[in-house]
Design a protein around this motif. Structure first.
Motif, short mmCIF file in Angstrom:
data_model
loop_
_atom_site.label_atom_id
_atom_site.label_comp_id
_atom_site.label_asym_id
_atom_site.label_seq_id
_atom_site.Cartn_x
_atom_site.Cartn_y
_atom_site.Cartn_z
N HIS A 54 -11.18 11.87 20.12
CA HIS A 54 -12.29 10.94 20.31
C HIS A 54 -12.29 10.46 21.76
O HIS A 54 -11.38 10.81 22.53
N ASP A 85 -17.12 11.95 20.27
CA ASP A 85 -16.98 10.80 19.35
C ASP A 85 -16.54 9.58 20.13
O ASP A 85 -15.36 9.45 20.49
N PRO A 94 -12.14 8.43 14.41
CA PRO A 94 -12.49 9.33 13.31
C PRO A 94 -11.24 9.97 12.73
O PRO A 94 -10.17 9.98 13.35
N ALA A 95 -11.38 10.52 11.54
CA ALA A 95 -10.26 11.20 10.88
C ALA A 95 -9.75 12.33 11.77
O ALA A 95 -10.50 12.89 12.57
N THR A 98 -12.07 17.30 11.40
CA THR A 98 -13.49 17.29 11.08
C THR A 98 -13.88 18.63 10.46
O THR A 98 -13.55 19.69 11.00
N GLY A 120 -17.03 16.03 0.33
CA GLY A 120 -16.98 14.61 0.64
C GLY A 120 -16.41 13.78 -0.50
O GLY A 120 -15.78 12.74 -0.27
N PRO A 125 -11.07 10.78 2.98
CA PRO A 125 -11.83 10.46 4.20
C PRO A 125 -10.96 9.90 5.32
O PRO A 125 -11.37 9.90 6.48
N ARG A 129 -12.90 14.24 7.96
CA ARG A 129 -14.29 13.81 8.09
C ARG A 129 -15.21 15.00 7.77
O ARG A 129 -15.03 16.09 8.30
N GLN A 131 -18.93 16.45 8.05
CA GLN A 131 -20.19 16.28 8.79
C GLN A 131 -21.15 17.41 8.42
O GLN A 131 -20.77 18.58 8.42
#
Length: 558
Positions: A54, A85, A94-95, A98, A120, A125, A129, A131
């Motif tokens: 991130h 991110d 974020p996790a 992804t 999901g 989570p 993540r 997306q």
């Protein structure tokens, strides 16, 4: 720039976010001795994103200080691209992993929405993540997923979870023709002819014109004409290569680069030396991590072998923005800015990268140059059908038995593609319609399946061939749903610079979600977007909607 609530400061401190010494040292370690030039901002953002998963506020502040840029300037660039991110103060990162599930039209037909939902609901989570993302260029193996950087083709809940539990999140590098094998087959001999002066720029340009080679990224501009224009302009000049094929349904450039990257690299070097450019900038989409690694390796091999001499490559990595497939937006991104399309004129051939004359080409266009020079213009020109010239790489997906990249004659029809190259329709599906040119090319019905597929042949129907991305639909598909999927893509990918596109795509999505489909309002909005948008995204975004209104009126009775 505001990341969170204001922080208290001592009267002796300057206003604004304070520099964090730890973050500054971390940024310096990542950048090492690389230049801090403005045009490298996106490359440096990638280094931070890759290292930490991130972009923290502290790291953005440190990068701004290190590059002598304002924090606002760094933030506006980072926030423009989907693959960065940004984490504000007080927010959770974020996790660690992804999973990107493509929800563009072909993957949606093949169950991507249900797959994203079950992933999901069943994965933690805090660790993973999920997306839903636009096209990742793997439409022939839909639904397509990326676990980290690892592509999972024909994805299922089981195969995605297997990749997660096995820790398979790095890109798989496919076997391809490397430099040694390419040279054994005569590679780079034509480049030497150009360097030695044996073949001149205008001679090659004339050969390309005779062959009928055109820009194969979508515009179809004659390649030889483009060379002549840039050749006559004063230096310094640059060559840019657009590898940002984000048009839903398009994956031909990935196909070629994963197999034979040196055909692109030699074509680029021939073009660069012939026209007299100073440097080659190769812009490749971030969704293709394997190709980025292949290109790094093979360009390095060219340097070690002494094949790269006075003109070198600068490999640049996109960051998840479809708009950067537009040539001027791509140039803005190479310069380290937001990918906002430029007003034209001036055209980039005259005022392009860093304000200098710029020759811009698509990957596939350069891919054909060696073959044309070796085998002759007539060889390439005679490959077409119905008076059209050359080969085309059609990306075919959807309801066909054998999807994939099909090397076929220019001027082939969709009926011929289906029967000769794709094994026909899937069992239990009857041909209903098709996208002839990706999301923006419009939708044609099966009744127009004998139209030649090439530049200009579909204009009379309000459609175009564009990037030669063919998505085939059947009687099991609702064309209203298809149009909505495509319009949602354009809404998501609008750069936001001009109101007709920014607000128009959002308004059009709202109109399409209304079961009544107010045809008068849709037509009015369509006209405004076409006439007033700055670039092709807004101008062509409503093509699928107009096509459904024109060719599939029965859909309104459902």
């Amino acid at each position: 720039m505001t990341f969170g609530k204001g922080l208290s400061r001592k009267p002796s401190q300057p206003k604004g976010r304070q520099l964090d010494d730890v973050a500054l040292e971390e940024v310096r370690k990542l950048l090492k001795d690389e230049p801090r030039r403005r045009d490298l901002l996106i490359e440096h953002l990638h280094k931070i994103q890759d290292a930490y998963g991130h972009l923290s506020a502290a790291h953005l502040r440190a990068l701004a200080d290190e590059m002598r840029l304002s924090q606002a300037e760094v933030y506006e660039v980072a926030s423009f691209y989907h693959h960065f991110d940004i984490v504000k103060e007080g927010e959770a990162a974020p996790a660690p992993l992804t999973i990107r599930v493509c929800d563009s039209v072909t993957c949606s037909l093949k169950g991507a929405d249900a797959l994203a939902k079950v992933l999901g609901e069943t994965l933690d989570p805090a660790k993973i993540r999920i997306q839903k993302v636009p096209c990742i260029g793997r439409c022939a193996s839909a639904p397509a997923v990326q676990v980290g950087k690892r592509a999972v083709d024909n994805a299922s809940e089981l195969s995605v979870k297997a990749a997660v539990f096995e820790g398979a999140s790095e890109a798989e590098i496919p076997a391809c023709v490397d430099l040694e094998a390419y040279r054994k087959d005569g590679g780079y001999q034509k480049l030497e002819d150009v360097r030695s002066g044996k073949v001149g720029a205008l001679d090659i340009a004339d050969q390309l014109l005779a062959a009928g080679l055109r820009g194969l990224g979508g515009a179809g501009f004659p390649t030889g004409t483009k060379w002549k224009i840039v050749n006559d302009l004063p230096g310094p000049k640059y060559l840019t290569i657009n590898g940002d094929e984000g048009e839903p349904g398009t994956f031909k450039d990935r196909f070629h680069l994963e197999r034979d990257p040196h055909r692109l690299l030699e074509g680029a070097l021939i073009a660069a030396h012939a026209v007299g450019v100073e440097r080659i900038y190769l812009y490749m989409r971030d969704e293709y991590p394997a190709i980025l690694e292949i290109l790094k390796r093979e360009i390095s091999a060219l340097r070690d072998a002494g094949i790269i001499t006075t003109i070198d490559f600068d490999l640049r990595r996109g960051a998840g923005a479809y708009i950067c497939g537009e040539e001027s937006a791509m140039i803005e991104s190479i310069e380290g800015k937001r990918g906002l399309p430029r007003h034209r004129p001036p055209f980039i051939a005259q005022v392009g990268l860093f304000g200098r004359p710029t020759l811009n080409h698509n990957v596939e266009t350069l891919f054909w140059i060696r073959d044309i020079l070796e085998k002759g213009s007539d060889w390439f020109a005679n490959q077409g059908r119905r008076g059209h010239k050359g080969f085309r790489s059609f990306s075919v997906s959807g309801r066909v038995k054998e999807p994939g990249v099909k090397l076929a004659p220019a001027g082939v029809t969709i009926n011929e593609l289906l029967t000769e190259f794709c094994g026909g329709m899937e069992e239990g599906h009857n041909f209903k319609g098709y996208l002839p040119g990706g999301a923006s090319g419009g939708i044609l019905p099966a009744s127009l399946a004998d139209e030649p597929l090439d530049f200009g042949t579909l204009d009379k129907h309000g459609c175009f061939i564009g990037s030669h991305a063919i998505v085939v639909f059947s009687d099991k598909d609702n064309m209203r749903d298809v149009a909505l999927n495509l319009m949602q893509f354009f809404k998501h990918e609008s750069c936001g610079q001009c109101t007709p596109c920014r607000s128009g795509t959002e308004k059009m999505v709202g109109l399409l979600k209304d079961p009544s489909w107010d045809k008068e309002k849709i037509a009015d909005l369509d006209a405004v977007m076409r006439s007033a948008s700055i670039c092709g995204l807004g101008q062509a975004a409503s093509n699928p909607v107009a096509s459904v209104l024109k060719f599939f009126p029965e859909e309104f009775d459902r």
